[in-house]
Each structure stands twice: as structure tokens, then as C-alpha cells.
Design a protein around this motif. Structure first.
Motif, PDB file in Angstrom:
ATOM      1  N   ALA A 166       0.832  -1.206   0.000  1.00  8.99           N
ATOM      2  CA  ALA A 166       0.000   0.000   0.000  1.00  8.99           C
ATOM      3  C   ALA A 166       0.864   1.253   0.000  1.00  8.99           C
ATOM      4  O   ALA A 166       0.540   2.252  -0.664  1.00  8.99           O
ATOM      5  N   PHE A 167       1.959   1.225   0.744  1.00  6.76           N
ATOM      6  CA  PHE A 167       2.877   2.360   0.760  1.00  6.76           C
ATOM      7  C   PHE A 167       3.458   2.592  -0.626  1.00  6.76           C
ATOM      8  O   PHE A 167       3.522   3.729  -1.114  1.00  6.76           O
ATOM      9  N   LYS A 168       3.889   1.527  -1.287  1.00  5.21           N
ATOM     10  CA  LYS A 168       4.483   1.663  -2.616  1.00  5.21           C
ATOM     11  C   LYS A 168       3.441   2.064  -3.654  1.00  5.21           C
ATOM     12  O   LYS A 168       3.763   2.742  -4.638  1.00  5.21           O
ATOM     13  N   LEU A 169       2.181   1.668  -3.431  1.00  4.64           N
ATOM     14  CA  LEU A 169       1.113   2.084  -4.336  1.00  4.64           C
ATOM     15  C   LEU A 169       0.844   3.584  -4.245  1.00  4.64           C
ATOM     16  O   LEU A 169       0.415   4.205  -5.221  1.00  4.64           O
ATOM     17  N   GLY A 170       1.133   4.172  -3.091  1.00  7.29           N
ATOM     18  CA  GLY A 170       0.897   5.592  -2.896  1.00  7.29           C
ATOM     19  C   GLY A 170      -0.322   5.904  -2.055  1.00  7.29           C
ATOM     20  O   GLY A 170      -0.824   7.028  -2.061  1.00  7.29           O
ATOM     21  N   VAL A 171      -0.824   4.903  -1.301  1.00  4.43           N
ATOM     22  CA  VAL A 171      -1.937   5.140  -0.390  1.00  4.43           C
ATOM     23  C   VAL A 171      -1.456   6.062   0.732  1.00  4.43           C
ATOM     24  O   VAL A 171      -0.436   5.794   1.372  1.00  4.43           O
ATOM     25  N   ILE A 172      -2.176   7.141   0.969  1.00  2.47           N
ATOM     26  CA  ILE A 172      -1.798   8.101   2.011  1.00  2.47           C
ATOM     27  C   ILE A 172      -2.509   7.746   3.308  1.00  2.47           C
ATOM     28  O   ILE A 172      -3.732   7.647   3.358  1.00  2.47           O
ATOM     29  N   ASP A 173      -1.725   7.541   4.331  1.00  2.00           N
ATOM     30  CA  ASP A 173      -2.256   7.349   5.685  1.00  2.00           C
ATOM     31  C   ASP A 173      -1.245   7.953   6.646  1.00  2.00           C
ATOM     32  O   ASP A 173      -0.311   7.279   7.088  1.00  2.00           O
ATOM     33  N   PHE A 174      -1.435   9.214   6.976  1.00  2.00           N
ATOM     34  CA  PHE A 174      -0.437   9.946   7.748  1.00  2.00           C
ATOM     35  C   PHE A 174      -0.184   9.292   9.093  1.00  2.00           C
ATOM     36  O   PHE A 174       0.958   9.097   9.492  1.00  2.00           O
ATOM     37  N   ALA A 175      -1.248   8.939   9.824  1.00  2.00           N
ATOM     38  CA  ALA A 175      -1.045   8.462  11.198  1.00  2.00           C
ATOM     39  C   ALA A 175      -1.970   7.320  11.599  1.00  2.00           C
ATOM     40  O   ALA A 175      -2.036   7.002  12.783  1.00  2.00           O
ATOM     41  N   GLY A 176      -2.702   6.716  10.661  1.00  2.00           N
ATOM     42  CA  GLY A 176      -3.419   5.519  11.065  1.00  2.00           C
ATOM     43  C   GLY A 176      -4.887   5.412  10.719  1.00  2.00           C
ATOM     44  O   GLY A 176      -5.600   4.645  11.362  1.00  2.00           O
ATOM     45  N   LEU A 283     -11.189  13.417  15.360  1.00  2.00           N
ATOM     46  CA  LEU A 283      -9.813  12.953  15.546  1.00  2.00           C
ATOM     47  C   LEU A 283      -9.508  11.763  14.649  1.00  2.00           C
ATOM     48  O   LEU A 283      -8.427  11.675  14.051  1.00  2.00           O
ATOM     49  N   VAL A 284     -10.456  10.851  14.549  1.00  2.00           N
ATOM     50  CA  VAL A 284     -10.276   9.674  13.698  1.00  2.00           C
ATOM     51  C   VAL A 284     -10.125  10.080  12.238  1.00  2.00           C
ATOM     52  O   VAL A 284      -9.213   9.624  11.532  1.00  2.00           O
ATOM     53  N   ALA A 285     -11.003  10.942  11.766  1.00  2.00           N
ATOM     54  CA  ALA A 285     -11.023  11.285  10.341  1.00  2.00           C
ATOM     55  C   ALA A 285      -9.808  12.090   9.907  1.00  2.00           C
ATOM     56  O   ALA A 285      -9.331  11.952   8.770  1.00  2.00           O
ATOM     57  N   ILE A 286      -9.281  12.936  10.779  1.00  2.00           N
ATOM     58  CA  ILE A 286      -8.134  13.751  10.388  1.00  2.00           C
ATOM     59  C   ILE A 286      -6.836  12.971  10.498  1.00  2.00           C
ATOM     60  O   ILE A 286      -5.804  13.374   9.954  1.00  2.00           O
ATOM     61  N   THR A 287      -6.855  11.842  11.188  1.00  2.00           N
ATOM     62  CA  THR A 287      -5.640  11.054  11.380  1.00  2.00           C
ATOM     63  C   THR A 287      -4.974  10.655  10.059  1.00  2.00           C
ATOM     64  O   THR A 287      -3.771  10.829   9.904  1.00  2.00           O
TER      65      THR A 287
END
Length: 444
Positions: A166-176, A283-287
């Protein structure tokens, strides 16, 4: 979440005492979130389940800490393939130097490891709110250990590992958003489908026993979440962490207000439980999204999550699914919304150059990447968690007996109660009665 990067030896960064100190503080803040979660959940259950709810979070601190050092960190962040990692040097953390740096960054490996440990601690603890009142403590402890190994570790590698697919695909997940919240929310749904509903669901009143405790827990979560989010950039050198800090506050406020507005329109009142739940939804959505959107985008993310999660929590009654404390409605739905909204609101000026639909990505490139990450994590966690719960239920059993559930799981599982009312409301206590008697003798 910033991930490992390979740099040339001539360009290798040096240890930064400022960034190291900052990350140690952030790690402590993230740890604080788990006791905060315990109070948040503990106030939402009935009196007879309070201690059990607290203990379900606290036991995660103990179990996950040990397993993370032994093998969890190695499997989550070591390099092996796109689905699981491995680094023999990190097994037991016995072959790591004090000043060995996390590749591409200015903080020691030990600091990155302990920061990630706190994420691993709180994620299974989130699931506990969905299954309140009815699960054996021993079964829960076993589930935490297995779930960390089978579900959390691989998903963390997918999303944040340098070679994770997922990281190599470019999926953005800043903190979870995916690795923590969708993962926990989908896992909670999988367990619920196996163990079933509480005795008296939709028949007996199951109101929170202590809203002040809920608000205290919410405040601790909000406070700790700044370390959770801003710390995930692993430093303070380029302003992205500061953007995330601001967006965390902005989105949380917007979600709380949006939830309250929805609640007033639908139910005619502004409730404290709604305020706390709305804040957590924000908080969940901005994570996942806070490093990619602007503060104005954070307002939109928070507002959408506030309304969306408020609407989602009521669906459990429609579908007859007993999500005790709305883990699915807040964490899974909030995580999905926050992750997908990156595909609309990413500015290209934050953590990466990726843009959303509203900022020029008319081919929906980033949105489709987000859908891929969300779908994979949701599906895997749901199925794997259900299988784990099924296996535990068929071996040692997941649920307490009906009599124990009705009489109170605190007494049955912990031989304790949260509150001692033996000396309250029944007249003078022994000490006061003795004092009163002596006073009468003096007066005579």
C-alpha cells in the motif's frame, strides 16, 4: 506516517537531540491515549462493567508492549516483501545500538520503535468497546495477542513499511486511518458477528453510568492525539508536523460541532455524549488526512465525519448489530471517510505532491488509491478478526455465562466493583456514629 528512506552514506543524517526529545514526548502522549480510552469507554458502560472496561484497555498495554519488542516491530517494519516484514536484528531489540538511526531520519531506532509501540497498544484496545459487558477477560487477552500478530502487524507493514504494497502504491495514511481505525473498526465488527449481542440488547436501558468520566477520557484522548498525529512525521524540520497539529485541532472542533448540530436536529438536544463522540470522530477522520489537506480542508473533513459518524451509529439498531460503544460507527466509518476524503481535499502542498479531485486530480488517481487501501484493510481485518474470535470461542469460549453478564462482569471476572456504596446513603457511618455518641455523653 513517514516511512523508511534509503540515503547515501555521504548524505546520512545525524542524530537530532531536538527531534529525539520531541518524539519521546509524542510517544508518552500516545501512551496516555490508552488510559484516556479506558476512561472514555469506562464511563459509557453500566456500573457493573466499569472495571472490566478499564482492564480491557490496560491489559493491551502489557501484552502488546512485550510482543512488540519480541517480534512485532521486526515483522511490521523490517524489509522482506509487500505483505510482511522481517529483520533479525530487531527481534528482541538486542542488536540495536543506542545511536543507530531510523533510516533517513534523525531519531534513533529505539525511539521510532517505542513510538510505533504505542500505536500498536491502542489499536486492539479500541476493539474492546464494541464487545463490552460480555467477554471473558482471559479470552480477550488471548485475542489481543493473536490479533496483534495476525492482523495489526501485517497491516502496519502494508501501510507504513518501506516495501509495503500500500505504501508503494501511494496510499496516504499519515497516522493511522487505515492501519489503526479502519483496522480496529472492521475487527470489532468481525468479533461482534461471532459472539452476538448483549443480554437485553434493544430491550433494557444501557445508558452510560458516568458522563463526567466519558468527558475526562475524551479530553485525554484529544490531548494525546496531538502526539499521535503531529509525531507521525518523525520530526520538526519542514513544517508538515505543524500543519498536522493545526489540522488535528481544527477538524476535531468541526466534527464536535457538526455532531451536536445533527443531534439537535434529529433528537432535539445537545448531549455531552454527543460532544465527546463527535470530537473522537473528528480525531479519527483527520488522522489519515491531516498532512495532506489545508486547515479549510480539515474543517470539511471534520464536519463530514461528525455528521457521517453520528448517522452511522444509529444503524446498529436497524441492522441488529450490538456494537456496544459505537466502535464501528465512529472508528471504522470515521477512518473510511478520513481516508477517502484525501482523494478530494489533498492540496499537494503538505506531506506529498499528491492532489485530490478539488485540487486538479480530475482523473481520480489518488481517490482510487485510497479506495484500494481502505478496501483491502477493511476486508482483511473483518475476516481475520472473525476467524480468530471463532477459534477462541470454539476452544476456551469468548463469552461469560448469561448469569455472570446479568449480575455483573466486574464481580465475575475481577472479584471487584468500581464503586463501594456500602457506607453511602444509609445514615451515619461507624466512625460518625461513634463521634455522635461521645458528643452526647459530653453534653450529658
Amino acid at each position: 506516517m513517514a516511512s523508511a528512506a534509503i540515503t547515501l552514506a555521504a548524505e546520512a543524517p545525524k542524530l537530532s537531540s531536538a527531534n529525539t526529545g520531541f518524539m519521546l514526548i509524542c510517544s508518552a502522549l500516545v501512551l496516555l491515549m490508552t488510559p484516556g480510552l479506558a476512561f472514555f469507554y469506562g464511563g459509557m458502560v453500566r456500573v457493573k462493567s466499569t472495571l472490566n472496561m478499564l482492564m480491557m484497555s490496560f491489559i493491551s498495554i502489557g501484552i502488546v508492549t512485550i510482543l512488540w519488542v519480541l517480534y512485532g516491530f521486526s515483522l511490521a517494519f523490517g524489509s522482506s516483501n509487500g505483505f510482511i516484514g522481517y529483520d533479525s536484528h530487531w527481534l528482541g531489540m538486542s542488536d540495536v545500538g543506542l545511536t543507530d538511526l531510523w533510516p533517513g531520519y534523525t531519531i534513533p531506532i529505539f525511539v521510532f520503535m517505542v513510538f510505533q509501540m504505542m500505536f500498536a497498544v491502542i489499536t486492539p484496545a479500541l476493539i474492546s468497546g464494541a464487545i463490552a459487558d460480555r467477554v471473558k477477560f482471559s479470552a480477550w487477552a488471548l485475542f489481543v495477542a493473536l490479533w496483534l500478530t495476525v492482523v495489526y502487524v501485517p497491516v502496519a507493514h502494508w501501510v507504513w513499511g518501506a516495501d509495503g504494497w500500500a505504501f508503494k502504491l501511494g496510499v496516504i495514511d499519515f497516522a493511522g486511518g487505515t492501519a489503526v481505525h479502519i483496522n480496529a473498526g472492521a475487527g470489532a465488527l468481525g468479533v461482534i458477528l461471532v459472539i452476538g449481542k448483549r443480554v437485553g440488547f434493544k430491550r433494557d436501558p444501557m445508558r452510560p453510568h458516568s458522563l463526567p468520566l466519558v468527558m475526562l477520557g475524551c479530553g485525554l484522548l484529544w490531548f494525546g492525539w496531538f502526539g499521535f498525529n503531529a509525531g507521525s512525521w518523525l520530526g520538526n524540520d519542514d513544517g508538515v508536523g505543524a500543519l498536522m497539529f493545526v489540522n488535528t485541532q481544527v477538524a476535531t472542533a468541526a466534527a464536535m460541532l457538526a455532531w451536536l448540530a445533527y443531534e439537535k436536529i434529529r433528537h432535539g438536544a445537545f448531549t455531552t455524549l454527543g460532544a465527546a463522540s463527535g470530537a473522537v470522530a473528528g480525531l479519527v477522520a483527520i488522522t489519515p488526512s491531516g498532512g495532506a489537506v489545508s486547515p479549510l480542508g480539515a474543517i470539511a473533513v471534520g464536519a463530514i465525519a461528525g455528521v457521517g459518524c453520528a448517522a452511522a451509529v444509529g444503524l446498529k439498531y436497524k441492522f441488529n448489530i450490538d456494537d456496544s460503544l459505537d466502535v464501528v460507527g465512529v472508528h471504522m466509518v470515521g477512518g473510511i471517510l478520513g481516508s477517502l476524503l484525501i482523494g478530494f481535499f489533498a492540496t499537494g502542498k503538505g506531506q506529498s505532491a499528491a492532489t485530490g479531485v478539488f485540487y486538479g486530480d480530475h482523473s481520480f488517481t489518488q481517490l482510487w488509491k485510497q479506495f484500494a487501501g481502505v478496501g483491502a484493510v477493511l476486508g482483511y481485518s473483518l475476516v481475520a478478526s472473525a476467524v480468530l474470535a471463532f477459534l477462541i470461542d470454539k476452544t476456551i469460549g469468548m463469552r461469560v455465562t448469561e448469569d455472570e453478564e446479568v449480575s455483573g462482569i466486574d464481580q465475575a471476572e475481577h472479584a471487584e466493583t468500581a464503586y463501594d456504596f456500602s457506607g453511602a446513603g444509609g445514615g451515619l457511618s461507624g466512625g460518625t456514629l461513634a463521634t455522635a455518641t461521645e458528643t452526647k455523653k459530653v453534653d450529658a
